[in-house]
Write an enzyme that holds these catalytic residues in place. Structure first.
Site, PDB file in Angstrom:
ATOM      1  N   LYS A   1      35.063  -2.085   8.983  1.00  0.00           N
ATOM      2  CA  LYS A   1      35.200  -0.871   8.180  1.00  0.00           C
ATOM      3  C   LYS A   1      35.731   0.305   8.985  1.00  0.00           C
ATOM      4  O   LYS A   1      36.185   1.282   8.429  1.00  0.00           O
ATOM      5  CB  LYS A   1      33.889  -0.544   7.469  1.00  0.00           C
ATOM      6  CG  LYS A   1      32.767  -0.082   8.357  1.00  0.00           C
ATOM      7  CD  LYS A   1      31.657   0.447   7.470  1.00  0.00           C
ATOM      8  CE  LYS A   1      30.478  -0.504   7.423  1.00  0.00           C
ATOM      9  NZ  LYS A   1      29.798  -0.633   8.704  1.00  0.00           N
TER      10      LYS A   1
ATOM     11  N   LYS B   1      34.703  -2.165  21.587  1.00  0.00           N
ATOM     12  CA  LYS B   1      34.707  -0.758  21.170  1.00  0.00           C
ATOM     13  C   LYS B   1      35.040   0.173  22.327  1.00  0.00           C
ATOM     14  O   LYS B   1      35.684   1.195  22.136  1.00  0.00           O
ATOM     15  CB  LYS B   1      33.370  -0.374  20.529  1.00  0.00           C
ATOM     16  CG  LYS B   1      33.112  -1.157  19.257  1.00  0.00           C
ATOM     17  CD  LYS B   1      32.331  -0.417  18.212  1.00  0.00           C
ATOM     18  CE  LYS B   1      32.200  -1.327  16.998  1.00  0.00           C
ATOM     19  NZ  LYS B   1      32.340  -0.786  15.739  1.00  0.00           N
TER      20      LYS B   1
ATOM     21  N   LYS C   1      38.250  -9.467  13.484  1.00  0.00           N
ATOM     22  CA  LYS C   1      37.453  -9.443  12.259  1.00  0.00           C
ATOM     23  C   LYS C   1      37.789  -8.213  11.410  1.00  0.00           C
ATOM     24  O   LYS C   1      38.187  -7.170  11.944  1.00  0.00           O
ATOM     25  CB  LYS C   1      35.960  -9.502  12.565  1.00  0.00           C
ATOM     26  CG  LYS C   1      35.364  -8.218  13.074  1.00  0.00           C
ATOM     27  CD  LYS C   1      33.842  -8.207  12.906  1.00  0.00           C
ATOM     28  CE  LYS C   1      33.329  -6.810  13.227  1.00  0.00           C
ATOM     29  NZ  LYS C   1      32.119  -6.404  12.591  1.00  0.00           N
TER      30      LYS C   1
HETATM   31  P1  ATP Z   1      32.106  -1.165  12.311  1.00  0.00           P
HETATM   32  O1  ATP Z   1      33.515  -1.428  11.948  1.00  0.00           O
HETATM   33  O2  ATP Z   1      31.716   0.258  12.185  1.00  0.00           O
HETATM   34  O3  ATP Z   1      31.676  -1.793  13.604  1.00  0.00           O
HETATM   35  P2  ATP Z   1      31.178  -3.347  10.717  1.00  0.00           P
HETATM   36  O4  ATP Z   1      31.623  -3.373   9.297  1.00  0.00           O
HETATM   37  O5  ATP Z   1      31.813  -4.261  11.663  1.00  0.00           O
HETATM   38  O6  ATP Z   1      31.247  -1.852  11.190  1.00  0.00           O
HETATM   39  P3  ATP Z   1      28.264  -3.284  10.133  1.00  0.00           P
HETATM   40  O7  ATP Z   1      28.317  -2.334   9.034  1.00  0.00           O
HETATM   41  O8  ATP Z   1      27.297  -2.878  11.162  1.00  0.00           O
HETATM   42  O9  ATP Z   1      29.632  -3.641  10.888  1.00  0.00           O
HETATM   43  O10 ATP Z   1      27.926  -4.730   9.599  1.00  0.00           O
HETATM   44  C1  ATP Z   1      27.032  -5.021   8.575  1.00  0.00           C
HETATM   45  C2  ATP Z   1      26.965  -6.517   8.394  1.00  0.00           C
HETATM   46  O11 ATP Z   1      28.255  -7.027   8.006  1.00  0.00           O
HETATM   47  C3  ATP Z   1      26.587  -7.297   9.649  1.00  0.00           C
HETATM   48  O12 ATP Z   1      25.647  -8.301   9.285  1.00  0.00           O
HETATM   49  C4  ATP Z   1      27.870  -7.917  10.113  1.00  0.00           C
HETATM   50  O13 ATP Z   1      27.639  -9.145  10.777  1.00  0.00           O
HETATM   51  C5  ATP Z   1      28.605  -8.148   8.805  1.00  0.00           C
HETATM   52  N1  ATP Z   1      30.054  -8.126   8.988  1.00  0.00           N
HETATM   53  C6  ATP Z   1      30.815  -7.080   9.414  1.00  0.00           C
HETATM   54  N2  ATP Z   1      32.121  -7.413   9.430  1.00  0.00           N
HETATM   55  C7  ATP Z   1      32.189  -8.716   9.017  1.00  0.00           C
HETATM   56  C8  ATP Z   1      33.270  -9.634   8.808  1.00  0.00           C
HETATM   57  N3  ATP Z   1      34.525  -9.281   9.025  1.00  0.00           N
HETATM   58  N4  ATP Z   1      32.995 -10.882   8.366  1.00  0.00           N
HETATM   59  C9  ATP Z   1      31.709 -11.242   8.115  1.00  0.00           C
HETATM   60  N5  ATP Z   1      30.653 -10.427   8.285  1.00  0.00           N
HETATM   61  C10 ATP Z   1      30.871  -9.176   8.726  1.00  0.00           C
END
Ligand code: ATP
Ligand code: LTN
Length: 334
Positions: free
Chosen positions: A201, A116, A198
């Site tokens: 969002k 990040k 990965k």
């Molecule tokens: P950001 O993009 O803002 O960092 P994010 O979607 O990566 O957000 P969170 O909303 O904090 O992350 O994640 C919520 C849950 O979703 C966590 O348990 C994380 O491990 C899971 N998660 C996020 N992205 C993935 C992915 N691509 N595959 C599997 N699990 C995911």
């Protein structure tokens, strides 16, 4: 005779954007099946969401959306405690105490911080660096036994375990050392445009992630334009990361094994395979989207869920915080 208390799980997501298929398959889908077996705490970690640039009105909107999507995904508020991190006193207080037990070098080594903070134009604030300490506080404040997360959070969880052990060692046995719980299927859903990263969002390019609220047309378009390779065979292989990701999604959505999917689609060509995956996704998300549309309209219900969740969470949080303050040598309030 009193019943043995259920083990406690705690896990959260940031309201930093609209929930993606990665959040659903890697996280929320698995939480919903734990409601009977565990006492479940699901904070929406809004304080974590402000560690990167954000717009306050969007944060509020995404927080409501996240709550309604949790419930639409099957997190029954009667069987779990859903609350906002910012509405419970204790997360930031504990985080301060834990930060005084955390070497800065350990925080600099966190992959998520490195990712990040190296994004072009990122403002690297102290909150982004301290993010994992706040996450450790979220978990330890409730003495969670297990923390179900996607694979990307493994390193943060390891840090939370180290911090818990350090506190116990420095003062005296106080915290349970939380266990990670990482699902086998769907643990890491990759970006549709760059399968080495990965799905996230907060991705800038809308083609990278399927959002749970995407229309059927948008879902099909994103799947059909997902990056693959110049081969034609539908097969799970390290040199075919795009197809491997789609197979993984297909398997996680339908419960069918990858071998079974390879047998059916191996020679069918990428177009047929992708259309079948789009059909499966659209059918899977339709009932969820319908439930979501009803729930998001009912603000009285949503506020009630948050109020109840925060009450239960606060009682527990105060209990832990009092104990921690005492052990850390602070004088108790008369
Ligand atoms: P950001 O993009 O803002 O960092 P994010 O979607 O990566 O957000 P969170 O909303 O904090 O992350 O994640 C919520 C849950 O979703 C966590 O348990 C994380 O491990 C899971 N998660 C996020 N992205 C993935 C992915 N691509 N595959 C599997 N699990 C995911
Ligand atoms: N860091 C996590 C979100 C998160 C979390 C938590 C997960 C904050 N606090 C406590 C589990 C338990 C993320 O980026 N996905």
């Amino acid at each position: 005779m009193s019943e043995t208390p259920k083990p406690l799980i705690l896990t959260g997501a940031k309201p930093s954007g609209e929930l993606t298929l990665g959040n659903y398959l890697g996280a929320i889908k698995n939480w919903a099946i734990m409601l009977e077996e565990y006492e479940c705490f699901f904070p929406i970690v809004d304080l974590h969401a402000i560690t990167v640039g954000y717009v306050p009105a969007e944060l509020r909107k995404h927080t409501y959306q996240c709550l309604a999507q949790y419930i639409a995904c099957g997190l029954d508020p009667q069987k779990s405690h859903i609350f906002l991190q910012s509405q419970v006193i204790g997360h930031t207080e504990l985080s301060w105490i834990l930060s005084c037990l955390t070497p800065v070098g350990e925080l600099h080594r966190m992959t998520q911080f490195k990712d990040k903070s190296s994004k072009p134009g990122a403002s690297v604030n102290a909150g982004l660096l301290f993010y994992p300490v706040l996450m450790a506080a979220d978990i330890l404040l409730y003495n969670a036994d297990r923390v179900p997360v996607g694979e990307d959070q493994k390193q943060h969880l390891e840090l939370a375990r180290n911090i818990a052990q350090r506190f116990n060692h420095t003062y005296s046995e106080t915290f349970k050392v939380p266990e990670p719980y990482i699902p086998r299927a769907g643990a890491r859903i990759m970006s549709l445009q760059d399968p080495s990263r990965k799905m996230s969002k907060s991705d800038e390019n809308p083609g990278e992630a399927i959002l749970l609220l995407d229309s059927p047309q948008a879902i099909r378009k994103k799947i059909l334009s997902a990056v693959t390779d110049s081969d034609t065979e539908v097969r799970m292989a390290p040199e075919k990361p795009g197809i491997a990701n789609l197979l993984n999604i297909f398997s996680a959505i339908t419960g069918r094994s990858v071998e079974d999917l390879e047998r059916e689609f191996g020679d069918s060509g990428y177009g047929t395979f992708k259309n079948a995956l789009a059909d499966a996704l659209i059918a899977h998300l339709e009932p969820f989207q319908e439930r979501y549309r009803e729930i998001i309209e009912d603000k009285t219900f949503l506020h009630g869920v948050l109020k109840e969740g925060a009450e239960v969470a606060q009682a527990r949080a105060f209990k832990t915080l009092r104990k921690v303050y005492r052990k850390a040598g602070f004088v108790e309030r008369a």
